[in-house]
Design an enzyme around this catalytic site. Structure first.
Site, PDB file in Angstrom:
ATOM      1  N   LYS A  24     103.439  15.946  55.900  1.00 22.62           N
ATOM      2  CA  LYS A  24     104.145  14.701  56.254  1.00 22.62           C
ATOM      3  C   LYS A  24     103.172  13.532  56.346  1.00 22.62           C
ATOM      4  O   LYS A  24     103.358  12.499  55.709  1.00 22.62           O
ATOM      5  CB  LYS A  24     104.862  14.857  57.603  1.00 22.62           C
ATOM      6  CG  LYS A  24     105.358  13.527  58.181  1.00 22.62           C
ATOM      7  CD  LYS A  24     106.051  13.675  59.510  1.00 22.62           C
ATOM      8  CE  LYS A  24     105.202  13.450  60.720  1.00 22.62           C
ATOM      9  NZ  LYS A  24     104.919  12.049  61.077  1.00 22.62           N
ATOM     10  N   ASN A  25     102.117  13.707  57.146  1.00 24.28           N
ATOM     11  CA  ASN A  25     101.266  12.552  57.421  1.00 24.28           C
ATOM     12  C   ASN A  25     100.394  12.160  56.231  1.00 24.28           C
ATOM     13  O   ASN A  25      99.883  11.048  56.184  1.00 24.28           O
ATOM     14  CB  ASN A  25     100.434  12.791  58.686  1.00 24.28           C
ATOM     15  CG  ASN A  25     101.329  12.715  59.926  1.00 24.28           C
ATOM     16  OD1 ASN A  25     102.468  12.225  59.847  1.00 24.28           O
ATOM     17  ND2 ASN A  25     100.845  13.195  61.050  1.00 24.28           N
ATOM     18  N   CYS A 120     107.669   7.991  66.867  1.00 21.00           N
ATOM     19  CA  CYS A 120     107.881   8.716  68.119  1.00 21.00           C
ATOM     20  C   CYS A 120     107.364   7.951  69.326  1.00 21.00           C
ATOM     21  O   CYS A 120     106.280   7.361  69.282  1.00 21.00           O
ATOM     22  CB  CYS A 120     107.201  10.080  68.045  1.00 21.00           C
ATOM     23  SG  CYS A 120     108.030  11.192  66.920  1.00 21.00           S
ATOM     24  N   ARG A 125     100.760   3.089  71.572  1.00 23.09           N
ATOM     25  CA  ARG A 125     100.497   2.999  70.134  1.00 23.09           C
ATOM     26  C   ARG A 125     100.230   1.573  69.621  1.00 23.09           C
ATOM     27  O   ARG A 125     100.936   1.071  68.730  1.00 23.09           O
ATOM     28  CB  ARG A 125     101.623   3.676  69.348  1.00 23.09           C
ATOM     29  CG  ARG A 125     101.900   5.076  69.824  1.00 23.09           C
ATOM     30  CD  ARG A 125     102.851   5.841  68.948  1.00 23.09           C
ATOM     31  NE  ARG A 125     102.185   6.447  67.813  1.00 23.09           N
ATOM     32  CZ  ARG A 125     102.795   7.214  66.912  1.00 23.09           C
ATOM     33  NH1 ARG A 125     104.079   7.470  67.022  1.00 23.09           N
ATOM     34  NH2 ARG A 125     102.132   7.739  65.908  1.00 23.09           N
ATOM     35  N   ASP A 307      99.031  16.752  67.676  1.00 28.20           N
ATOM     36  CA  ASP A 307     100.343  17.109  67.123  1.00 28.20           C
ATOM     37  C   ASP A 307     100.692  18.579  67.354  1.00 28.20           C
ATOM     38  O   ASP A 307     101.858  18.963  67.239  1.00 28.20           O
ATOM     39  CB  ASP A 307     100.392  16.824  65.617  1.00 28.20           C
ATOM     40  CG  ASP A 307     100.319  15.338  65.313  1.00 28.20           C
ATOM     41  OD1 ASP A 307     100.526  14.534  66.233  1.00 28.20           O
ATOM     42  OD2 ASP A 307     100.051  14.989  64.160  1.00 28.20           O
ATOM     43  N   ARG A 399     112.530  14.809  60.944  1.00 28.29           N
ATOM     44  CA  ARG A 399     111.621  13.766  60.445  1.00 28.29           C
ATOM     45  C   ARG A 399     110.328  14.368  59.919  1.00 28.29           C
ATOM     46  O   ARG A 399     109.626  13.744  59.140  1.00 28.29           O
ATOM     47  CB  ARG A 399     111.317  12.758  61.562  1.00 28.29           C
ATOM     48  CG  ARG A 399     112.559  11.996  61.949  1.00 28.29           C
ATOM     49  CD  ARG A 399     112.304  10.650  62.549  1.00 28.29           C
ATOM     50  NE  ARG A 399     110.919  10.265  62.518  1.00 28.29           N
ATOM     51  CZ  ARG A 399     110.261   9.764  63.544  1.00 28.29           C
ATOM     52  NH1 ARG A 399     110.864   9.600  64.684  1.00 28.29           N
ATOM     53  NH2 ARG A 399     109.017   9.404  63.426  1.00 28.29           N
TER      54      ARG A 399
HETATM   55  N1  EPU Z   1      95.044   3.219  68.906  1.00 27.89           N
HETATM   56  C1  EPU Z   1      94.711   2.024  69.471  1.00 27.89           C
HETATM   57  N2  EPU Z   1      94.657   0.931  68.657  1.00 27.89           N
HETATM   58  C2  EPU Z   1      94.928   0.985  67.341  1.00 27.89           C
HETATM   59  C3  EPU Z   1      95.282   2.225  66.775  1.00 27.89           C
HETATM   60  C4  EPU Z   1      95.338   3.327  67.578  1.00 27.89           C
HETATM   61  O1  EPU Z   1      94.453   1.931  70.675  1.00 27.89           O
HETATM   62  O2  EPU Z   1      94.864  -0.050  66.670  1.00 27.89           O
HETATM   63  C5  EPU Z   1      95.115   4.424  69.764  1.00 27.89           C
HETATM   64  C6  EPU Z   1      96.471   5.076  69.837  1.00 27.89           C
HETATM   65  O3  EPU Z   1      97.297   4.463  70.800  1.00 27.89           O
HETATM   66  C7  EPU Z   1      96.110   6.494  70.185  1.00 27.89           C
HETATM   67  C8  EPU Z   1      94.817   6.708  69.414  1.00 27.89           C
HETATM   68  O4  EPU Z   1      94.289   5.411  69.178  1.00 27.89           O
HETATM   69  O5  EPU Z   1      95.860   6.575  71.552  1.00 27.89           O
HETATM   70  C9  EPU Z   1      94.941   7.441  68.127  1.00 27.89           C
HETATM   71  O6  EPU Z   1      95.942   6.824  67.329  1.00 27.89           O
HETATM   72  P1  EPU Z   1      95.961   6.946  65.737  1.00 27.89           P
HETATM   73  O7  EPU Z   1      95.898   5.569  65.180  1.00 27.89           O
HETATM   74  O8  EPU Z   1      94.922   7.918  65.333  1.00 27.89           O
HETATM   75  O9  EPU Z   1      97.378   7.575  65.498  1.00 27.89           O
HETATM   76  P2  EPU Z   1      98.555   7.058  64.567  1.00 27.89           P
HETATM   77  O10 EPU Z   1      98.007   6.548  63.281  1.00 27.89           O
HETATM   78  O11 EPU Z   1      99.481   6.203  65.343  1.00 27.89           O
HETATM   79  C10 EPU Z   1      98.786   9.362  63.361  1.00 27.89           C
HETATM   80  C11 EPU Z   1      99.905  10.310  63.055  1.00 27.89           C
HETATM   81  C12 EPU Z   1     100.365  10.974  64.346  1.00 27.89           C
HETATM   82  C13 EPU Z   1      99.187  11.714  64.963  1.00 27.89           C
HETATM   83  C14 EPU Z   1      98.020  10.755  65.164  1.00 27.89           C
HETATM   84  C15 EPU Z   1      96.766  11.445  65.665  1.00 27.89           C
HETATM   85  C16 EPU Z   1     101.037   9.360  61.168  1.00 27.89           C
HETATM   86  C17 EPU Z   1     102.186   8.596  60.641  1.00 27.89           C
HETATM   87  N3  EPU Z   1     101.005   9.558  62.468  1.00 27.89           N
HETATM   88  O12 EPU Z   1      99.305   8.416  64.281  1.00 27.89           O
HETATM   89  O13 EPU Z   1     101.349  11.918  63.969  1.00 27.89           O
HETATM   90  O14 EPU Z   1      99.573  12.216  66.210  1.00 27.89           O
HETATM   91  O15 EPU Z   1      97.700  10.106  63.917  1.00 27.89           O
HETATM   92  O16 EPU Z   1      96.390  12.465  64.827  1.00 27.89           O
HETATM   93  O17 EPU Z   1     100.172   9.790  60.410  1.00 27.89           O
HETATM   94  C18 EPU Z   1     103.220  13.290  64.347  1.00 27.89           C
HETATM   95  O18 EPU Z   1     103.088  13.686  63.183  1.00 27.89           O
HETATM   96  O19 EPU Z   1     104.001  13.839  65.178  1.00 27.89           O
HETATM   97  C19 EPU Z   1     102.423  12.148  64.792  1.00 27.89           C
HETATM   98  C20 EPU Z   1     102.715  11.466  65.885  1.00 27.89           C
END
Ligand code: EPU
Length: 429
Positions: A24-25, A120, A125, A307, A399
């Site tokens: 998915k990701n 989610c 985030r 995850d 999803r």
């Molecule tokens: N963060 C910040 N500022 C930013 C970006 C992130 O503070 O500008 C924080 C977030 O709040 C969090 C941490 O950094 O505390 C890590 O966030 P990250 O950006 O790595 O996560 P994401 O891109 O929002 C993706 C996956 C998530 C998965 C995370 C961590 C996708 C679409 N989503 O989220 O997947 O949990 O990386 O591996 O790729 C899921 O599949 O259930 C899911 C939530």
């Protein structure tokens, strides 16, 4: 509110062979990346999940020619007809990864107007690291009224991420692939899907080096050609199936996965006393005895993935002894354990830490999925529990997991759907 619920009668060991779908990701990053190409692309091994279908709608609305064939797991994207750089909130809020349209559209045409992403509710985030990366590459960025406005020719530059972010790293790679210059991403995320995106971009003629390490170097290219590319299998689905096999004390071989992506989970399952055998592209999970309690702390890859924390902590509710689960990535990712208290789980939660006292039995109860992986955790809980568990809001699960009910049924699980009728509905009688 979903108009159906999932029912699971637990206590049946899962036995047999199953397969893993495309990630998915990784899919939700690779599909927007096709917009960077000057020619049509074909993306293979895509899962038939809601997030992929939403991206079909978004790319089509931008003017791309898109044909997704779920049976063939294939998507054709011709970006040459793209005639818009706007993704309205109505579309962007349907999924988290809609924020990749900002990087992809900036990279393609130097303009993006994209509504805030949905996804989610597992924490705050924020996106400031993404915006910082776009600015470092030469964009002017405004965050106003629920819309991100980004404009400017991408020139390349150094990006120092203040914290490791998967989404921020991917968005910066997308914006940099066609930049007029070199971009270096420091403190980049190292997840397998970052490497997969780099491989897809390179298959179109991009020059991305270092993906999978914390420093990624991207030499922008003025032309990217078409490509046919197959995305990697889903490591979170693999992990969820491994946990489900262990939870039911079953014997399951999961085919089509990449065992090296699963090392953090495999190590924990072995520590619990589960038998895990790796083959080239398959993993067999068996439980011969009861499970020992273990402690989990989520971390960025290659640490224990956030995850999988939810399904794993569901499994720990029946381990022998006390487990401590510390969720370090997202603030609100323990809600499934609150639901599982209704099933007999003994859990105390303080901030982002759960103390789980293993019990010998869980009992079926009505529970509600609050997000995708919480839903997966409740499925694991239902598979373990005596009696029948009713999971409300199961749409979250769709999803991210392709055909999960069919896959579990083929392994012997008793899982089925029933309509949910409220008192205003004529079917309530
Ligand atoms: N963060 C910040 N500022 C930013 C970006 C992130 O503070 O500008 C924080 C977030 O709040 C969090 C941490 O950094 O505390 C890590 O966030 P990250 O950006 O790595 O996560 P994401 O891109 O929002 C993706 C996956 C998530 C998965 C995370 C961590 C996708 C679409 N989503 O989220 O997947 O949990 O990386 O591996 O790729 C899921 O599949 O259930 C899911 C939530």
């Amino acid at each position: 509110m979903d108009n159906y619920k999932l029912l699971i009668t637990g206590g049946i060991p899962l036995v047999g062979e199953t397969y893993v779908s495309g990630g998915k990701n990784t899919s939700v990053a690779v599909i927007p990346a096709a917009l960077l190409s000057d020619e049509p692309c074909t993306i293979e091994n895509l899962p038939d999940i809601e997030d992929v279908r939403v991206l079909v709608d978004i790319l089509t609305a931008l003017g791309a020619q898109v044909n997704f064939d779920p049976a063939a797991r294939q998507m054709y994207v011709d970006p040459r007809t793209v005639n818009s750089f706007k993704v309205p909130f109505k579309q962007s809020q349907r999924m988290r990864a809609s924020y990749y349209l900002i990087g992809a559209l900036l990279g393609r045409c130097g303009h993006a107007e994209v509504g805030y992403p949905g996804g989610c509710a597992i924490g705050n985030r924020p996106m400031e690291q993404h915006l910082k990366a776009f600015r470092a590459l030469g964009a002017e960025v405004e965050d106003k009224g629920g819309v991100i406005y980004a404009n400017g020719r991408m020139l390349g530059g150094d990006v120092f991420f203040d914290k490791i972010t998967v989404g921020g790293t991917i968005n910066a790679m997308l914006a940099a692939a066609r930049a007029d210059g070199i971009t270096i991403l420091h403190n980049a995320a190292k997840e397998p899907h970052i490497v997969d995106l780099a491989n897809f971009l390179n298959s179109m003629g991009a020059r991305v080096k270092g993906a999978g390490t914390d420093t990624i170097r991207i030499t922008g290219q003025s032309f990217l050609h078409g490509s046919t590319y197959s995305v990697i299998p889903d490591q979170i689905e693999t992990g969820t199936l491994m946990i489900a096999a262990a939870a039911t004390r079953g014997d399951v071989t999961i085919r089509g996965c990449i065992p090296t992506h699963m090392e953090a989970l495999t190590a924990k399952l072995l520590e619990m006393g589960v038998q895990v055998s790796d083959m080239d592209d398959a993993i067999r999970v068996r439980t011969l005895r009861g499970h020992r309690a273990v402690n989990i702390k989520t971390q960025e890859y290659p640490g224990f993935p956030t995850d999988l924390q939810q399904p794993m902590s569901a499994l720990l509710t029946r381990a022998s002894g006390d487990s401590i689960v510390i969720e370090t990535i997202f603030e609100s990712r323990l809600k499934h354990l609150m639901e599982m208290r209704r099933m007999g789980a003994r859990v105390q939660i303080v901030d982002q830490t759960a103390l789980i006292e293993g019990v010998t039995e869980l009992y079926g109860a009505p529970v509600t999925a609050t997000d995708l992986r919480a839903g997966a955790a409740l499925v694991v809980a239902g598979l373990m529990a005596k009696g029948t568990t009713e999971i409300y809001e199961p749409g979250f699960i769709e999803r991210g997991y392709e055909h999960i009910e069919e896959k579990l049924r083929a392994l012997g699980a008793k899982i089925w759907r029933e309509p949910v009728c409220d008192h205003t509905d004529p079917c309530a009688g």
